[in-house]
Design an enzyme around this catalytic site. Structure first.
Site, PDB file in Angstrom:
ATOM      1  N   SER A  14      33.580  41.642  45.696  1.00 26.41           N
ATOM      2  CA  SER A  14      34.259  40.548  44.990  1.00 26.41           C
ATOM      3  C   SER A  14      33.321  39.929  43.960  1.00 26.41           C
ATOM      4  O   SER A  14      33.751  39.532  42.872  1.00 26.41           O
ATOM      5  CB  SER A  14      34.694  39.477  45.994  1.00 26.41           C
ATOM      6  OG  SER A  14      35.561  40.022  46.952  1.00 26.41           O
TER       7      SER A  14
ATOM      8  N   HIS B 220      38.945  46.236  49.892  1.00 30.48           N
ATOM      9  CA  HIS B 220      39.574  45.511  51.008  1.00 30.48           C
ATOM     10  C   HIS B 220      40.945  46.120  51.333  1.00 30.48           C
ATOM     11  O   HIS B 220      41.294  46.298  52.498  1.00 30.48           O
ATOM     12  CB  HIS B 220      39.807  44.041  50.643  1.00 30.48           C
ATOM     13  CG  HIS B 220      38.568  43.232  50.403  1.00 30.48           C
ATOM     14  ND1 HIS B 220      38.382  42.483  49.271  1.00 30.48           N
ATOM     15  CD2 HIS B 220      37.452  43.043  51.158  1.00 30.48           C
ATOM     16  CE1 HIS B 220      37.213  41.850  49.347  1.00 30.48           C
ATOM     17  NE2 HIS B 220      36.629  42.180  50.465  1.00 30.48           N
TER      18      HIS B 220
HETATM   19  P1  ADP Z   1      32.689  38.150  53.771  1.00 31.78           P
HETATM   20  O1  ADP Z   1      32.464  36.917  52.975  1.00 31.78           O
HETATM   21  O2  ADP Z   1      33.089  37.927  55.185  1.00 31.78           O
HETATM   22  O3  ADP Z   1      31.633  39.233  53.621  1.00 31.78           O
HETATM   23  P2  ADP Z   1      34.391  39.698  52.062  1.00 31.78           P
HETATM   24  O4  ADP Z   1      35.682  39.211  51.558  1.00 31.78           O
HETATM   25  O5  ADP Z   1      33.304  39.949  51.078  1.00 31.78           O
HETATM   26  O6  ADP Z   1      34.011  38.687  53.174  1.00 31.78           O
HETATM   27  O7  ADP Z   1      34.590  41.032  52.895  1.00 31.78           O
HETATM   28  C1  ADP Z   1      35.406  41.106  54.019  1.00 31.78           C
HETATM   29  C2  ADP Z   1      35.184  42.428  54.719  1.00 31.78           C
HETATM   30  O8  ADP Z   1      35.528  43.502  53.859  1.00 31.78           O
HETATM   31  C3  ADP Z   1      33.747  42.703  55.142  1.00 31.78           C
HETATM   32  O9  ADP Z   1      33.778  43.411  56.361  1.00 31.78           O
HETATM   33  C4  ADP Z   1      33.214  43.571  54.040  1.00 31.78           C
HETATM   34  O10 ADP Z   1      32.160  44.402  54.481  1.00 31.78           O
HETATM   35  C5  ADP Z   1      34.439  44.373  53.699  1.00 31.78           C
HETATM   36  N1  ADP Z   1      34.414  44.879  52.322  1.00 31.78           N
HETATM   37  C6  ADP Z   1      34.111  44.221  51.205  1.00 31.78           C
HETATM   38  N2  ADP Z   1      34.193  45.009  50.115  1.00 31.78           N
HETATM   39  C7  ADP Z   1      34.542  46.240  50.574  1.00 31.78           C
HETATM   40  C8  ADP Z   1      34.729  47.522  49.968  1.00 31.78           C
HETATM   41  N3  ADP Z   1      34.570  47.705  48.654  1.00 31.78           N
HETATM   42  N4  ADP Z   1      35.070  48.547  50.763  1.00 31.78           N
HETATM   43  C9  ADP Z   1      35.200  48.360  52.092  1.00 31.78           C
HETATM   44  N5  ADP Z   1      35.007  47.200  52.733  1.00 31.78           N
HETATM   45  C10 ADP Z   1      34.674  46.150  51.996  1.00 31.78           C
END
Ligand code: ADP
Length: 159
Positions: free
Chosen positions: A129, A18
């Site tokens: 996560s 993130h």
């Molecule tokens: P959600 O519950 O909306 O999927 P997340 O907190 O899991 O929320 O993720 C928020 C955003 O960050 C999403 O667009 C997800 O694809 C992206 N994301 C999650 N993990 C990673 C990562 N390791 N690298 C890049 N983007 C990520």
């Protein structure tokens, strides 16, 4: 023209994946508003307040990044913030179908707001996560996945 984008997500907890997206997105817009979703459908490890606090701490060196919480639709959050863009990260092909569907739905609800996808840095492509929580719940080392402050907070939850 002033370019403001929102980056919505659960961030439960925020990972280096993130953070990488936030760093890169913030370099391409004038202001990036990270939106922590208050999602009652998902049982979260951290409260929204805790997640906002963690995000504020780890983004303190990114001057054009602001952190807020929201509930409801990302497009409504974007409108409230006066943002023209929604940023999402794409890790793998498995993210693609869901993200595309969501972006197209959002486009119909809010034609003036565009979704921008940033592909993840390969180093973090495997990272989620959920994985972080699973590793931590078994006492594994998560310091390669999340910033130190976040690692401490996650470990404290499972203690
Ligand atoms: P959600 O519950 O909306 O999927 P997340 O907190 O899991 O929320 O993720 C928020 C955003 O960050 C999403 O667009 C997800 O694809 C992206 N994301 C999650 N993990 C990673 C990562 N390791 N690298 C890049 N983007 C990520």
């Amino acid at each position: 023209m002033y370019r403001r984008a929102v980056y919505p997500g659960s961030f439960d907890p925020v990972t280096f994946g993130h953070l990488d997206i936030m760093e890169r997105a913030s370099q391409t817009v004038d202001e990036l508003v990270v939106g922590v979703l208050e999602n009652h459908a998902k049982i979260a490890l951290f409260s929204v307040e805790e997640r906002v606090k963690m995000l504020k701490i780890i983004t303190k060196d990114l001057p054009n990044v602001r952190v807020e919480s929201f509930h409801g639709l990302s497009v409504d959050f974007a409108r409230e913030q006066g943002a023209g863009f929604i940023v999402r990260g794409l890790r793998a092909i498995t993210d693609f179908e869901f993200e595309l569907q969501m972006a197209q739905t959002n486009r119909i609800m809010a034609p003036k707001i565009d979704t921008i996808f940033l592909t993840t840095n390969l180093e973090y492509a495997y990272l989620s996560s959920t994985t972080v929580k699973e590793v931590a719940s078994y006492g594994g080392d998560i310091t390669k996945f999340v910033p130190e402050y976040v690692a401490k907070a996650v470990i404290a939850k499972y203690r």
